[in-house]
Design a protein around this motif. Structure first.
Motif, mmCIF file in Angstrom:
data_model
loop_
_atom_site.group_PDB
_atom_site.id
_atom_site.type_symbol
_atom_site.label_atom_id
_atom_site.label_comp_id
_atom_site.label_asym_id
_atom_site.label_seq_id
_atom_site.Cartn_x
_atom_site.Cartn_y
_atom_site.Cartn_z
ATOM 1 N N THR A 14 1.203 57.914 -9.378
ATOM 2 C CA THR A 14 1.164 59.189 -8.661
ATOM 3 C C THR A 14 1.926 59.053 -7.354
ATOM 4 O OG1 THR A 14 -0.943 58.601 -7.604
ATOM 5 C CG2 THR A 14 -1.050 59.841 -9.670
ATOM 6 N N GLU A 39 -0.081 63.644 -5.044
ATOM 7 C CA GLU A 39 -0.956 63.523 -6.214
ATOM 8 C C GLU A 39 -0.317 64.069 -7.487
ATOM 9 O OE1 GLU A 39 -3.990 62.156 -7.256
ATOM 10 O OE2 GLU A 39 -3.492 60.967 -5.504
ATOM 11 N N TRP A 80 -6.613 61.504 -14.311
ATOM 12 C CA TRP A 80 -5.890 62.049 -13.144
ATOM 13 C C TRP A 80 -6.034 63.564 -13.086
ATOM 14 C CZ3 TRP A 80 -1.857 65.440 -14.216
ATOM 15 C CH2 TRP A 80 -1.174 65.934 -13.093
#
Length: 321
Positions: free
Chosen positions: A179, A183, A300
């Motif tokens: 990442t 993000e 994620w």
């Protein structure tokens, strides 16, 4: 590298509870002993696929009792369950008419079935596929080239000339969700993948290399990024044909990508919303749910991602890691 309480534990192919009976299979012939017991459960395997059915909505392997003909087939002793019941895989040639699926049942490979099977049967099928793949590729001695014979129920091959013993190999590979400071996640496509199929970065561990060093090297080589905050996330067997996938997450402080086009032909950063839309619309085909790659991506993302690719089986065994 750090190890924290978020290390992944619920990986489909790491849930297996099968006892491989490593000590017991050294005594005598474990396959012959198992085939002589009517309680033994036989798993037929053809072309990497096992016969399955659904029971009250739960996907199950279809087991059967031993048959006389099994003693003449290629057989692999897999282990036993908590009750002591043995499991044996019987291998059939792909397209064997004796392996046709009865009505209401279907042949599924590990990618299709692994995520839905329970803990015991996930381990049974994973072990069977891993051993079958090893035997298909290691019939000759790597030292002298002579024919090898099977011992210990399929867990050893012995050279008929020099007597050396050879064991199923496992190739360590790393896989990492990278990442950026915003993000976003990095997904990439290899040259052998179909248009639109993307995944996180992965690669084999080289000789003399640690797992952490392999992560840093692979990411630098493939996309030109340096990493920080490397964290272990879990691991699972991936017998296509013989890998152990070790998962990580990491952060890249820069976002400019420099692709090694022999390994990566396309790479992009995605926000959660962008990836969700791309997967639902079919612009991006994600790895199957049984893979550690998909688990890393969805962790994620913060939850499952609906993807058109989930209903389309891939014919390329390299297309999903």
């Amino acid at each position: 590298m750090s190890l924290d309480s978020e290390a992944l534990l619920d990986l489909s192919l790491s849930r297996g509870t099968l006892n491989r009976n490593g000590l017991g299979r050294r005594d005598g012939d474990p396959v012959a002993a198992a085939l002589a017991n009517s309680d033994t459960r036989i798993v037929d395997l053809t072309g990497g696929r096992a016969l399955t059915c659904r029971v009250d909505g739960q996907l199950r392997l279809v087991h059967r009792a031993p048959r006389f003909a099994d003693s003449a087939a290629q057989t692999l002793y897999l282990g036993h369950d908590v009750d002591g019941t043995d499991y044996v895989a019987v291998l059939h040639e792909e397209g064997d008419p004796g392996a046709e699926a009865p009505p209401g049942r279907g042949w599924r490979n590990l990618r299709e079935a692994g995520a839905e099977l329970d803990d015991l049967e996930s381990g049974v099928l994973t072990t069977a596929v891993a051993l079958a793949n090893w035997h298909a590729r290691h019939q000759f001695c790597p030292r002298c080239g002579a024919l090898t014979v099977v011992e210990e129920g399929g867990w050893v091959r012995r050279c008929t000339v020099d007597g050396s013993q050879h064991y199923p190999r496992t190739d360590a590979a790393i896989i990492v969700a990278v990442t950026d400071p915003d993000e976003r996640i990095l997904l990439a496509r290899g040259p052998h993948w179909p248009e639109g199929r993307m995944s996180v970065l992965a690669g084999f561990v080289e000789a003399g290399e640690s797992l952490e060093a392999a992560v840093h090297r692979e990411v630098m080589e493939e996309v030109g990024l340096t990493l920080t905050d490397l964290t272990y996330r879990g691991n699972q067997p991936w017998p296509f044909p013989a890998s152990l996938m070790v998962g990580f997450r990491a952060r890249a402080e820069q976002t400019r990508l420099t692709l090694d086009e022999t390994e990566i032909v396309e790479a992009s950063w995605f926000t959660r919303g962008e990836l969700s839309f791309a997967a639902r619309s079919g612009q991006v085909a994600l790895p199957p749910r049984v893979s550690i790659a998909r688990i890393l991506i969805e962790h994620w993302h913060g939850g499952p991602i609906e993807a058109v690719s989930d209903v389309a089986a891939t014919a390329d065994p390299r297309a999903a890691r």
